[in-house]
Design a protein around this motif. Structure first.
Motif, short mmCIF file in Angstrom:
data_model
loop_
_atom_site.label_atom_id
_atom_site.label_comp_id
_atom_site.label_asym_id
_atom_site.label_seq_id
_atom_site.Cartn_x
_atom_site.Cartn_y
_atom_site.Cartn_z
N UNK A 297 3.17 -4.80 -2.13
CA UNK A 297 3.81 -5.19 -0.92
C UNK A 297 2.65 -5.41 0.26
N UNK A 298 1.89 -4.46 0.57
CA UNK A 298 0.90 -4.61 1.41
C UNK A 298 1.47 -3.78 2.91
N UNK A 299 0.43 -3.52 3.63
CA UNK A 299 0.90 -2.82 4.99
C UNK A 299 1.59 -3.49 5.63
N UNK A 300 1.45 -4.93 6.10
CA UNK A 300 2.40 -5.36 7.03
C UNK A 300 3.70 -5.54 6.71
N UNK A 301 4.01 -5.86 5.44
CA UNK A 301 5.44 -5.91 4.93
C UNK A 301 6.24 -4.77 4.90
N UNK A 302 5.45 -3.53 4.42
CA UNK A 302 5.77 -2.14 4.21
C UNK A 302 6.24 -1.88 5.84
N UNK A 303 5.38 -2.21 6.63
CA UNK A 303 5.64 -1.80 8.32
C UNK A 303 6.97 -2.34 8.68
N UNK A 304 7.27 -3.63 8.14
CA UNK A 304 8.71 -4.36 8.77
C UNK A 304 9.64 -3.67 7.86
N UNK A 305 9.50 -3.21 6.68
CA UNK A 305 10.90 -2.67 5.97
C UNK A 305 10.86 -1.26 6.81
N UNK A 306 10.02 -0.58 7.12
CA UNK A 306 10.30 0.64 7.89
C UNK A 306 10.79 0.50 9.12
N UNK A 307 10.46 -0.61 10.00
CA UNK A 307 10.99 -0.93 11.45
C UNK A 307 12.40 -1.44 11.24
N UNK A 308 12.70 -2.23 10.28
CA UNK A 308 13.97 -2.85 10.45
C UNK A 308 15.20 -2.10 9.69
N UNK A 309 14.74 -1.70 8.54
CA UNK A 309 15.92 -0.96 7.59
C UNK A 309 15.58 0.49 7.35
N UNK A 310 14.44 0.97 8.14
CA UNK A 310 14.20 2.46 7.86
C UNK A 310 13.73 2.74 6.66
N UNK A 311 13.26 1.79 5.66
CA UNK A 311 12.93 2.18 4.17
C UNK A 311 11.74 3.12 4.12
N UNK A 312 11.90 4.17 3.42
CA UNK A 312 10.80 4.87 3.09
C UNK A 312 10.44 5.28 1.68
N UNK A 313 9.46 4.86 1.11
CA UNK A 313 9.39 4.88 -0.33
C UNK A 313 8.96 6.34 -0.44
N UNK A 314 9.75 7.08 -1.80
CA UNK A 314 9.25 8.29 -2.11
C UNK A 314 8.40 8.24 -3.55
N UNK A 315 8.92 7.14 -4.25
CA UNK A 315 8.24 6.99 -5.59
C UNK A 315 8.20 5.49 -5.89
N UNK A 316 7.38 5.20 -6.65
CA UNK A 316 7.48 3.88 -7.19
C UNK A 316 6.31 4.02 -8.59
N UNK A 317 6.93 3.84 -9.29
CA UNK A 317 5.79 3.71 -10.77
C UNK A 317 6.24 2.52 -11.60
N UNK A 318 5.07 1.95 -12.38
CA UNK A 318 5.33 0.84 -13.05
C UNK A 318 4.20 1.32 -14.32
N UNK A 319 5.06 1.11 -15.66
CA UNK A 319 4.46 1.37 -16.73
C UNK A 319 4.47 0.30 -17.74
N UNK A 320 3.35 -0.28 -18.34
CA UNK A 320 3.29 -1.63 -18.96
C UNK A 320 2.56 -1.13 -20.14
N UNK A 321 3.11 -1.72 -21.45
CA UNK A 321 2.28 -1.67 -22.61
C UNK A 321 2.32 -3.21 -23.21
N UNK A 322 1.30 -3.52 -23.89
CA UNK A 322 1.17 -4.85 -24.46
C UNK A 322 0.24 -4.94 -25.61
N UNK A 323 0.88 -5.53 -26.60
CA UNK A 323 -0.08 -5.75 -27.85
C UNK A 323 -0.34 -7.18 -28.11
N UNK A 324 -1.43 -7.69 -28.54
CA UNK A 324 -1.90 -8.83 -28.77
C UNK A 324 -2.06 -9.15 -30.17
#
Length: 403
Positions: free
Chosen positions: A278-305
């Motif tokens: 996201x980045x700080x600038x986009x996150x600031x826009x989310x908070x300003x215009x839609x009041x969005x506040x992220x409380x949790x965000x996780x990504x889990x990836x597994x890969x086999x070659x």
């Protein structure tokens, strides 16, 4: 007559009140418990528990300790996590045991010592990865499955067919993955839903080899897992963690003789994902215009070659995405803004294998790489035409309960 009439009214009222109280616990009484890994003996984080029927979906997710609280009635409850075998229950025990898939990596024992050879091997790998991984454009057969769940939304999608896999060198020059599906099956409450390859986008463009660069090596610490039993293959396994974000960690299995990565697992948490996606600038826009506040965000990836004709290609990828946030309820009046909690959980799995089939004579669709979050996004003509073509892509519709 008056006495009889009053007693009849009171009797009916009593029956109605009794019926309400009899039904009330079925819908509001919380059933609590924990989801547990039956093999590795640890809680399963962000497992989905959901039920569907008659066009409705109700779902919850386990927390960071594997705990859940189901507050809705169900006849059949499905428990799923991309790294585990799915279960269906007609009643809830205190502990739900899940069995991991075979491709899940072993447990890594962490210590604070970093052997110098690990960093040297990784830097050598970064320098030579383009001649070891996807060194030439190729065609492979794919099988893809994804599910998207929220507190009241459910969707499933399965697809199989041929995939054009660009070389890493061409991928750096804006070449894209492409698919020619043999079959598409959409699972939803009705026939309005369309195909969704967004999970595939994340798995292909953000797999471990494409992410591994000098910047990644510089900002992570590494240590060897002494208990890993891979000596028969000449493999070693080591863990890594970020020196900037607490929630960024994982493990790598490497063939040190060839200096190639065989398996990798990475988990990223809230702060890491906000910075990288996201980045700080986009996150600031989310908070300003839609009041969005992220409380949790996780990504889990597994890969086999796997090795094919002297080159390594991704053979199996799993991707788990969980996001929780609150924002202003758009249905509430501006004078009485209310915050609404929302969670989204996406699980995707894909296998790839070499094929001798000729190039598909039908249409190939781009798996375009969209930005995670952007205030302004300029869409090229090719991307716009491809997006519309994918919206019209032929598919079979089924009910979500069949997924």
């Amino acid at each position: 007559m008056t006495f009889f009439h009053q007693n009849s009214v009171m009797g009916r009222a009593f029956m109605c009140v009794s019926l309400v109280f009899a039904l009330l616990p079925l819908s509001v009484r919380a059933q609590k418990g924990i989801v547990w890994d039956a093999v590795n003996h640890r809680p399963v984080i962000h497992a989905n528990l959901y039920t569907s029927g008659k066009g409705l979906v109700r779902a919850v997710s386990t927390d960071s300790l594997g705990h859940f609280s189901v507050t809705f009635p169900f006849h059949t409850l499905t428990v799923s996590h991309v790294s585990y075998q799915r279960r269906q229950l007609s009643s809830l025990p205190d502990t739900i045991f899940l069995t991991p898939h075979e491709e899940q990596l072993g447990e890594v024992v962490v210590n604070n010592q970093e052997p110098a050879w690990i960093r040297e091997k990784l830097l050598y790998f970064v320098k030579n990865r383009k001649r070891l991984y996807q060194a030439a454009d190729s065609q492979m057969e794919y099988q893809y499955e994804t599910s998207n769940l929220g507190d009241s939304v459910g969707y499933g999608f399965r697809s199989a067919g041929l995939m054009y896999v660009p070389s890493l060198e061409h991928l750096d020059k804006d070449s894209v993955y492409q698919v020619c599906p043999d079959s598409n099956i959409v699972y939803y409450k009705d026939s309005t839903a369309r195909v969704d390859f967004s999970g595939m986008t994340s798995m292909l463009y953000d797999n471990f080899v494409t992410r591994m660069d000098r910047h990644f090596v510089r900002h992570h610490r590494f240590c060897e897992n002494k208990q890993y039993d891979g000596a028969g293959h000449g493999w070693v396994q080591f863990s890594f963690w970020s020196d900037r974000f607490k929630g960024d960690h994982g493990s790598v299995t490497m063939d040190t003789a060839r200096c190639v990565i065989i398996e990798a697992h990475r988990s990223t948490g809230l702060q890491c994902n906000l910075r990288e996606k996201v980045g700080a600038f986009v996150l600031g826009m989310f908070r300003m215009f839609v009041g969005m506040n992220f409380t949790e965000w996780s990504v889990d990836q597994r890969v086999r070659y796997e090795l094919h004709e002297g080159l390594y290609c991704p053979a199996a990828i799993s991707y788990k995405y969980y996001q929780a946030y609150d924002r202003y309820d758009r249905l509430a009046s501006s004078k009485k803004k209310q915050r609404k909690f929302i969670f989204e959980s996406s699980e995707s799995r894909m296998t790839l294998r070499p094929t001798g089939r000729p190039r598909c004579a039908a249409h190939y669709y781009d798996i375009s790489r969209y930005p995670e979050a952007a205030i302004i996004f300029v869409e090229t003509k090719r991307v716009a035409l491809n997006r519309e073509a994918m919206r019209q892509m032929p598919h079979e519709s089924r009910q979500l309960e069949e997924f």
